[in-house]
Design an enzyme around this catalytic site. Sequence first.
Site, short mmCIF file in Angstrom:
data_model
loop_
_atom_site.label_atom_id
_atom_site.label_comp_id
_atom_site.label_asym_id
_atom_site.label_seq_id
_atom_site.Cartn_x
_atom_site.Cartn_y
_atom_site.Cartn_z
N HIS A 72 -9.08 20.17 24.22
CA HIS A 72 -8.79 21.60 24.30
C HIS A 72 -8.26 22.07 25.66
O HIS A 72 -7.60 23.09 25.74
CB HIS A 72 -10.01 22.44 23.89
N GLU A 76 -3.60 23.06 28.96
CA GLU A 76 -3.81 24.01 30.04
C GLU A 76 -3.89 23.33 31.41
O GLU A 76 -3.30 23.80 32.37
CB GLU A 76 -5.11 24.79 29.74
N ASP A 77 -4.58 22.21 31.49
CA ASP A 77 -4.91 21.64 32.80
C ASP A 77 -4.12 20.41 33.20
O ASP A 77 -4.20 19.95 34.34
CB ASP A 77 -6.40 21.26 32.85
N ASP A 139 -16.41 26.11 23.49
CA ASP A 139 -15.93 25.94 24.86
C ASP A 139 -16.62 26.97 25.77
O ASP A 139 -17.19 26.65 26.81
CB ASP A 139 -14.41 26.13 24.86
N ASP A 259 -44.74 46.48 22.23
CA ASP A 259 -45.88 46.82 21.38
C ASP A 259 -45.61 46.52 19.92
O ASP A 259 -46.48 46.62 19.08
CB ASP A 259 -46.24 48.30 21.53
MN MN Z 1 -12.79 24.34 28.42
#
Ligand code: MN
Length: 702
Positions: A72, A76-77, A139, A259
């Site tokens: 995932h 992106e990375d 995630d 209570d």
């Molecule tokens: Mn992630």
Amino acid sequence: MPSIDSLAERLSTYLGPDQVNLVRRAYFYAEQAHDGQLRRSGEAYVTHPLAVARILAEMHMDHHSLMAAMLHDVIEDTGIGKEALSAQFGETVAELVDGVSKLTQMNFETKAEAQAENFQKMAMAMARDIRVILVKLADRLHNMRTLDCMPHEKSRRIAKETLEIYAPIANRLGMHNIHIEFEDLGFRAMYPMRSERIRNAVRKARGNRKEIVNKIEESLGHCLAREDLQGEVQGREKHLYSIYQKMRGKRRAFNEIMDVYAFRIVVDKVDTCYRVLGAVHNLYKPLPGRFKDYIAIPKANGYQSLHTTLFGMHGVPIEIQIRTREMEEMANNGVAAHWLYKSTDDEQPKGTHARARQWIKGVLEMQQRAGNSLEFIENVKIDLFPDEVYVFTPKGRIMELPKGSTAVDFAYAVHTDVGNSCIACRINRRLAPLSEPLQSGSTVEIVSAPGARPNPAWLNFVVSGKARTHIRHALKLQRRSESVSLGERLLNKVLAGFNSHLDKLPGERLQAALLEYQYEALDDLLENIGLGNRMAFVVARRLLTDSVEPLPTQEGPLAIRGTEGLVLNYAKCCTPIPGDPIIGHLSAGKGMVVHLDTCKNISDVRHNPEKCIQLSWAKDVSGEFNVELRVELEHQRGLIALLASSVNAADGNIEKISMDERDGRISVVQLVVSVHDRVHLARVIKKLRALKGLSRITRVRG
Ligand code: MN
């Protein structure tokens, strides 16, 4: 320490060996892709996707979801693209990863705050596959569980987003367990002190309450046994965030909230729920007005249960939930429950929504039985089967539009005036055609100009009822006023031939004519003359006495100003431009079409005063007029560029260009050029004649 081997072992309890191997492959791929990257905790990055997959494995998600979980963060990375993933792991997995990445990139924070609900919808609409949401939730869950490693500011931001966007999404999907974990973790990160104080208070209260809790549990157990009812009695505690919200929202003291003693009784079947209810109402008196039957009328996310509150011994309030085991699963896992307890058949690409549908179908049936499907449809169906797109205004406001909407729909949704005066648009800061369908998450900016008018062509692509209605309305108004003014000029022109004018006619004669034609007002008559439905010549004769003979015309022809608008069109066959001798052809409903005086298409009717009218160009005629030129010239390199620069040098504008023939030496080019008038055209032609190798240039007329 979790490892791929222990995960694989877990997976093999419900997935086939081939599927488990695919998940393994995705793991090794991710490990390599993230090689060298570390999490803030100092662990290798791949431990994160592995943990996310683990969460999904607990929900018994299918192998595609698990592979997507492993991958995932790859898009992106790392430098790896969607196509590469698709080639390695197939279209489905690549689509899922891409969907998760899009949600990750979505920056919720920079936009206006008060729209959390719309963001939830937008997130849903962007994820065409429900599994994208489930992977994203897992995630986020792992990130929330490891939030301590983050710098303070960042962890607060993530926590806020979780509380505002992801916790409600989990709730919408009926995933109670994840929902409360999100809330408690988010609460702790946002307000560490308050969270800690409440946690300690709860721990302390738990000690004090223990005796009473045991007593109540015991008496409930006895009560069930007496009636011979099978059921499991569980003590229940509110989660920290809900205690906090009750204290804030309802301004109740901590003790007051604590209570209340809460229990859940889980039984085998629906019938037993009601019998248990009867039994506990017999044991302690129920508090009036607190009984809720969510079995007969489930909540919008499919939650089912009986709720009641009892007066226990010494008057302590006891909240009871009664439900079946199946309802319990649904209440805890929501849409994911369908992965948990249904067998995994071979996953087909088409069946991606099958389980979500199953869940929705179930909820829908429940709602229909309860006669209350509206709320459900509002809340859930729209989200999972998006019929809407969600886009931003430049200021960050979210607009909800029907699927397929264009910038014109958007403009009318913002305001009718914006729609009516729009001329262009920017989608994500780039100029785009007004007809382009909008995608969820885009930012749309409308370029408008004062005095601009709706274009009839918009009706071909707008989808929202609002835009359609307003465009039609504006066009109608515009057409009406233009028809009226053209009609008036046409009529006065003919009247002038009889040495008369509308203003000079006696009122009663006008009234009589209107009565005969069945029009309420003079404008209606003029509009119909302008539209070509009535002939100015005939009307003029009716308005005058029939015996009057036409005088030789002294007024000269009607002058065309170029501003007549929709009721006046320029013939495509002969493309007249100012300076050309012209004639007007009237046809019913269409208004007037301006032809060249010599146009063959109207030669049959040109002497019929009911169909044709002499026209001239006004001195101050404005606008640009298209004219077609045929240019023959020697073929040479860069020929089109040469033509274009010549036309441009004469301030002309090329609207269309095509090269018709090329016999090796001579090229024939058809040009449509827009010009102001004949003088301008002459200038353009002169520039073109100066081109080297030009043999002939002609204007095309019909
Ligand atoms: Mn992630």
